[in-house]
Write an enzyme that holds these catalytic residues in place. Structure first.
Site, short mmCIF file in Angstrom:
data_model
loop_
_atom_site.label_atom_id
_atom_site.label_comp_id
_atom_site.label_asym_id
_atom_site.label_seq_id
_atom_site.Cartn_x
_atom_site.Cartn_y
_atom_site.Cartn_z
N ILE A 1 35.51 41.06 43.83
CA ILE A 1 35.61 39.94 44.76
C ILE A 1 37.10 39.68 44.93
O ILE A 1 37.84 39.61 43.96
CB ILE A 1 34.87 38.68 44.24
CG1 ILE A 1 34.98 37.53 45.26
CG2 ILE A 1 35.35 38.25 42.88
CD1 ILE A 1 34.15 36.30 44.88
N SER A 2 37.56 39.60 46.16
CA SER A 2 38.98 39.51 46.43
C SER A 2 39.60 38.24 45.88
O SER A 2 38.94 37.20 45.75
CB SER A 2 39.25 39.59 47.94
OG SER A 2 38.91 40.84 48.46
N GLN A 3 40.88 38.32 45.57
CA GLN A 3 41.68 37.18 45.18
C GLN A 3 41.57 36.10 46.26
O GLN A 3 41.68 36.40 47.45
CB GLN A 3 43.13 37.63 45.02
CG GLN A 3 44.14 36.55 44.74
CD GLN A 3 45.56 37.08 44.85
OE1 GLN A 3 45.77 38.20 45.28
NE2 GLN A 3 46.52 36.26 44.46
#
Length: 223
Positions: free
Chosen positions: A72-74
């Site tokens: 899950i992206s930053q």
């Protein structure tokens, strides 16, 4: 108590509330200036989109594993890509390449009229849809497919976001943009990656090199 009920209850706990406020402050300090984007990223319960075992880290400004070699992206990069997409002009329909956990799609769904999202991994695709439906986000359409091909029958799109790093500009995707539309994506450049914005113009495409990035690689086929 069901998993959904547990996650909903956690959203109201002081720990989660404080985490959201700290995240909001970090995003502002990092240069995110679009207030709508800031509010949406802070509002969405990010802990719904990760494994419960990582719940205490949900509001860190960092990428987290979601299984199958994906992350899950930053939050900063989610906010930044969304901000870049919206500042290019009116944005009603957006195509997302790489649904992943569904968090980026949730952010987009609260800011644009319609989101089309494609995920190549069936296991992730099957998890993202119920999460978004639990948040009552009904303006999202899903596809299990090869994101490199886009969604031509729904084109053109005002915006495209790619959540995996490509070795070059995917021309087939770029041509699914409307005139004036833009694509925000990470590109592999040498040994690193760069976040770029590609805008479709009457004479072709305008390319903007923006900042360093770090994403999983863009893969084809189905999994």
């Amino acid at each position: 108590m069901t998993e959904t009920a547990c996650r909903a209850a956690f959203a109201h706990e002081p720990q989660a509330q404080r985490g959201r406020q700290r995240l909001l402050a970090r995003l502002e300090a990092s240069g995110i200036s679009n207030q709508q984007v800031l509010e949406v990223v802070a509002e969405i319960p990010r802990h719904w989109f990760i494994d419960e075992a990582l719940g205490t880290r949900a509001y860190e400004d960092s990428a987290l594993p979601i299984g199958h070699g994906q992350t899950i992206s930053q939050p900063y990069i989610v906010a930044r890509m969304t901000e870049l997409l919206l500042e290019s002009g009116p944005c009603s329909t957006v195509l997302e390449i790489g649904t992943g956990s569904g968090f980026q799609a949730a952010v987009l769904a609260m800011l644009v009229r319609r989101v089309y999202t494609i995920e190549r991994l069936a296991a992730l695709w099957g998890l993202a849809e119920p999460r978004l439906r639990a948040l009552k986000l009904r303006n999202v359409r899903y596809r299990h497919g090869d994101g490199r091909l886009g969604w031509p029958e729904m084109a053109p799109f005002d915006g495209i976001i790619m959540t995996a790093a490509s070795e070059g500009i995917p021309r087939g995707l770029a041509e699914q943009l409307t005139l004036g539309g833009c694509m925000v994506l990470p590109l592999v450049v040498g040994a690193g990656q760069r976040l770029v914005r590609l805008t479709r113009t009457r004479s072709g495409f305008r390319h903007e090199d923006l900042e360093p990035a770090m994403f999983v690689p863009l893969l084809g086929g189905l999994g």
